[in-house]
Design a protein around this motif. Structure first.
Motif, PDB file in Angstrom:
ATOM      1  N   LEU A   3      77.891 -10.006  23.496  1.00  0.00           N
ATOM      2  CA  LEU A   3      76.541  -9.588  23.135  1.00  0.00           C
ATOM      3  C   LEU A   3      76.484  -8.066  23.231  1.00  0.00           C
ATOM      4  O   LEU A   3      76.864  -7.480  24.231  1.00  0.00           O
ATOM      5  N   LEU A   4      76.080  -7.421  22.157  1.00  0.00           N
ATOM      6  CA  LEU A   4      75.948  -5.963  22.159  1.00  0.00           C
ATOM      7  C   LEU A   4      74.478  -5.602  22.383  1.00  0.00           C
ATOM      8  O   LEU A   4      73.598  -5.981  21.624  1.00  0.00           O
ATOM      9  N   LEU A   5      74.260  -4.900  23.470  1.00  0.00           N
ATOM     10  CA  LEU A   5      72.883  -4.478  23.770  1.00  0.00           C
ATOM     11  C   LEU A   5      72.727  -3.002  23.427  1.00  0.00           C
ATOM     12  O   LEU A   5      73.467  -2.165  23.917  1.00  0.00           O
ATOM     13  N   LEU A   6      71.811  -2.697  22.564  1.00  0.00           N
ATOM     14  CA  LEU A   6      71.500  -1.301  22.247  1.00  0.00           C
ATOM     15  C   LEU A   6      70.227  -0.902  22.973  1.00  0.00           C
ATOM     16  O   LEU A   6      69.245  -1.617  22.963  1.00  0.00           O
ATOM     17  N   SER A   7      70.300   0.254  23.592  1.00  0.00           N
ATOM     18  CA  SER A   7      69.155   0.674  24.386  1.00  0.00           C
ATOM     19  C   SER A   7      68.923   2.166  24.197  1.00  0.00           C
ATOM     20  O   SER A   7      69.849   2.913  23.904  1.00  0.00           O
ATOM     21  N   PHE A   8      67.706   2.604  24.323  1.00  0.00           N
ATOM     22  CA  PHE A   8      67.386   4.017  24.236  1.00  0.00           C
ATOM     23  C   PHE A   8      66.924   4.520  25.591  1.00  0.00           C
ATOM     24  O   PHE A   8      66.072   3.916  26.227  1.00  0.00           O
ATOM     25  N   PHE A   9      67.518   5.614  25.993  1.00  0.00           N
ATOM     26  CA  PHE A   9      67.083   6.221  27.250  1.00  0.00           C
ATOM     27  C   PHE A   9      66.071   7.312  26.907  1.00  0.00           C
ATOM     28  O   PHE A   9      66.389   8.276  26.222  1.00  0.00           O
ATOM     29  N   VAL A  10      64.854   7.111  27.326  1.00  0.00           N
ATOM     30  CA  VAL A  10      63.777   8.018  26.950  1.00  0.00           C
ATOM     31  C   VAL A  10      63.458   8.951  28.115  1.00  0.00           C
ATOM     32  O   VAL A  10      63.151   8.508  29.209  1.00  0.00           O
ATOM     33  N   LEU A  11      63.598  10.238  27.850  1.00  0.00           N
ATOM     34  CA  LEU A  11      63.265  11.221  28.883  1.00  0.00           C
ATOM     35  C   LEU A  11      61.820  11.657  28.724  1.00  0.00           C
ATOM     36  O   LEU A  11      61.359  11.939  27.619  1.00  0.00           O
ATOM     37  N   HIS A  12      61.144  11.709  29.819  1.00  0.00           N
ATOM     38  CA  HIS A  12      59.740  12.102  29.774  1.00  0.00           C
ATOM     39  C   HIS A  12      59.573  13.489  30.357  1.00  0.00           C
ATOM     40  O   HIS A  12      60.260  13.874  31.273  1.00  0.00           O
ATOM     41  N   GLN A  13      58.644  14.225  29.801  1.00  0.00           N
ATOM     42  CA  GLN A  13      58.329  15.542  30.316  1.00  0.00           C
ATOM     43  C   GLN A  13      56.819  15.664  30.427  1.00  0.00           C
ATOM     44  O   GLN A  13      56.089  15.233  29.549  1.00  0.00           O
ATOM     45  N   GLN A  14      56.410  16.233  31.513  1.00  0.00           N
ATOM     46  CA  GLN A  14      54.978  16.365  31.774  1.00  0.00           C
ATOM     47  C   GLN A  14      54.648  17.845  31.951  1.00  0.00           C
ATOM     48  O   GLN A  14      55.347  18.541  32.681  1.00  0.00           O
ATOM     49  N   TYR A  15      53.620  18.327  31.270  1.00  0.00           N
ATOM     50  CA  TYR A  15      53.182  19.711  31.464  1.00  0.00           C
ATOM     51  C   TYR A  15      52.071  19.770  32.504  1.00  0.00           C
ATOM     52  O   TYR A  15      51.268  18.845  32.614  1.00  0.00           O
ATOM     53  N   HIS A  16      52.044  20.871  33.237  1.00  0.00           N
ATOM     54  CA  HIS A  16      50.967  21.102  34.206  1.00  0.00           C
ATOM     55  C   HIS A  16      50.391  22.486  33.957  1.00  0.00           C
ATOM     56  O   HIS A  16      51.129  23.478  34.026  1.00  0.00           O
ATOM     57  N   PHE A  17      49.106  22.541  33.675  1.00  0.00           N
ATOM     58  CA  PHE A  17      48.418  23.815  33.470  1.00  0.00           C
ATOM     59  C   PHE A  17      47.849  24.282  34.807  1.00  0.00           C
ATOM     60  O   PHE A  17      47.141  23.533  35.477  1.00  0.00           O
ATOM     61  N   ILE A  18      48.198  25.513  35.206  1.00  0.00           N
ATOM     62  CA  ILE A  18      47.700  26.044  36.481  1.00  0.00           C
ATOM     63  C   ILE A  18      46.794  27.236  36.177  1.00  0.00           C
ATOM     64  O   ILE A  18      47.257  28.288  35.716  1.00  0.00           O
ATOM     65  N   ASN A  19      45.529  27.050  36.448  1.00  0.00           N
ATOM     66  CA  ASN A  19      44.543  28.077  36.092  1.00  0.00           C
ATOM     67  C   ASN A  19      44.359  29.100  37.213  1.00  0.00           C
ATOM     68  O   ASN A  19      43.260  29.288  37.733  1.00  0.00           O
ATOM     69  N   LYS A  20      45.464  29.755  37.594  1.00  0.00           N
ATOM     70  CA  LYS A  20      45.439  30.835  38.575  1.00  0.00           C
ATOM     71  C   LYS A  20      46.254  31.973  37.986  1.00  0.00           C
ATOM     72  O   LYS A  20      47.270  31.741  37.334  1.00  0.00           O
ATOM     73  N   SER A  21      45.805  33.209  38.222  1.00  0.00           N
ATOM     74  CA  SER A  21      46.460  34.359  37.602  1.00  0.00           C
ATOM     75  C   SER A  21      47.671  34.842  38.390  1.00  0.00           C
ATOM     76  O   SER A  21      47.540  35.282  39.530  1.00  0.00           O
ATOM     77  N   LEU A  22      48.837  34.757  37.766  1.00  0.00           N
ATOM     78  CA  LEU A  22      50.077  35.264  38.363  1.00  0.00           C
ATOM     79  C   LEU A  22      50.857  36.039  37.304  1.00  0.00           C
ATOM     80  O   LEU A  22      50.626  35.876  36.105  1.00  0.00           O
ATOM     81  N   THR A  23      51.811  36.880  37.759  1.00  0.00           N
ATOM     82  CA  THR A  23      52.750  37.498  36.826  1.00  0.00           C
ATOM     83  C   THR A  23      53.712  36.408  36.350  1.00  0.00           C
ATOM     84  O   THR A  23      53.781  35.320  36.940  1.00  0.00           O
ATOM     85  N   TRP A  24      54.482  36.743  35.305  1.00  0.00           N
ATOM     86  CA  TRP A  24      55.420  35.743  34.771  1.00  0.00           C
ATOM     87  C   TRP A  24      56.401  35.293  35.859  1.00  0.00           C
ATOM     88  O   TRP A  24      56.645  34.101  36.025  1.00  0.00           O
ATOM     89  N   TYR A  25      56.945  36.250  36.622  1.00  0.00           N
ATOM     90  CA  TYR A  25      57.945  35.898  37.650  1.00  0.00           C
ATOM     91  C   TYR A  25      57.341  35.111  38.806  1.00  0.00           C
ATOM     92  O   TYR A  25      57.983  34.201  39.349  1.00  0.00           O
ATOM     93  N   GLU A  26      56.104  35.446  39.176  1.00  0.00           N
ATOM     94  CA  GLU A  26      55.422  34.665  40.219  1.00  0.00           C
ATOM     95  C   GLU A  26      55.180  33.245  39.731  1.00  0.00           C
ATOM     96  O   GLU A  26      55.356  32.271  40.477  1.00  0.00           O
ATOM     97  N   ALA A  27      54.771  33.131  38.474  1.00  0.00           N
ATOM     98  CA  ALA A  27      54.526  31.808  37.891  1.00  0.00           C
ATOM     99  C   ALA A  27      55.833  30.998  37.858  1.00  0.00           C
ATOM    100  O   ALA A  27      55.850  29.811  38.177  1.00  0.00           O
ATOM    101  N   GLN A  28      56.927  31.676  37.503  1.00  0.00           N
ATOM    102  CA  GLN A  28      58.231  31.013  37.478  1.00  0.00           C
ATOM    103  C   GLN A  28      58.577  30.453  38.860  1.00  0.00           C
ATOM    104  O   GLN A  28      59.025  29.308  38.997  1.00  0.00           O
ATOM    105  N   SER A  29      58.380  31.284  39.897  1.00  0.00           N
ATOM    106  CA  SER A  29      58.676  30.829  41.262  1.00  0.00           C
ATOM    107  C   SER A  29      57.853  29.605  41.626  1.00  0.00           C
ATOM    108  O   SER A  29      58.374  28.631  42.176  1.00  0.00           O
ATOM    109  N   PHE A  30      56.555  29.656  41.309  1.00  0.00           N
ATOM    110  CA  PHE A  30      55.674  28.539  41.625  1.00  0.00           C
ATOM    111  C   PHE A  30      56.141  27.264  40.926  1.00  0.00           C
ATOM    112  O   PHE A  30      56.257  26.203  41.540  1.00  0.00           O
ATOM    113  N   CYS A  31      56.409  27.375  39.631  1.00  0.00           N
ATOM    114  CA  CYS A  31      56.813  26.190  38.855  1.00  0.00           C
ATOM    115  C   CYS A  31      58.108  25.581  39.391  1.00  0.00           C
ATOM    116  O   CYS A  31      58.250  24.368  39.464  1.00  0.00           O
TER     117      CYS A  31
END
Ligand code: 2F8
Ligand code: CA
Length: 131
Positions: A3-31
């Motif tokens: 029996l040949l089973l074909l399956s798909f592995f689905v990767l999920h990605q979730q975005y998170h919006f953070i409404n606080k003001s940081l520089t790009w590098y500070e935001a990178q550290s937080f994320c």
């Protein structure tokens, strides 16, 4: 017999919006600390998912785009930019010679000074599942 089973592995990605003001590098550290990294966008599905996450309540927010070398744009998680891009017309323009980080501006991409402070979007990679 077998029996040949074909399956798909689905990767999920979730975005998170953070409404606080940081520089790009500070935001990178937080994320990186709290989730996976600053947002990576690889296709129109990602772009739409991210815009939905913003919910229309801000104009500017950092995403994972940065200029590793002059005009060599990369994502914060180390991946290259896919053929899909959503630069605003005329961008990236490196205005004033100091724009090496990428933001979402009115749902399109713009390069802006990394030291500016603004809201930001992280992504969280979740466990995949078999379909
Ligand atoms: O017109 C596009 C231009 O608008 C601003 O400069 C006037 C942006 N500057 C900042 O966000 C700091 C530029 O990045 C943008 O290219
Ligand atoms: Ca710009």
């Amino acid at each position: 017999d077998f029996l040949l089973l074909l399956s798909f592995f689905v990767l999920h990605q979730q975005y998170h919006f953070i409404n606080k003001s940081l520089t790009w590098y500070e935001a990178q550290s937080f994320c990186r600390l709290k989730y996976t990294d600053l947002a990576t966008i690889n296709d129109m599905d990602d772009e739409n998912q991210l815009i939905n996450t913003l919910g229309g309540n801000v104009t500017s927010s950092w995403i994972g785009l940065y200029d590793g070398q002059i005009n060599r744009w990369l994502w914060s998680d180390g991946s290259g930019i896919a053929s899909f891009t959503q630069w605003s017309p005329g961008e990236p323009n490196n205005a004033g010679g100091i724009e090496s980080c990428g933001e979402m501006y009115d749902s399109l991409w713009n390069d802006a000074p990394c030291g500016f402070v603004m809201a930001y979007v992280c992504y969280e990679s979740e466990r995949g599942s078999f379909k």
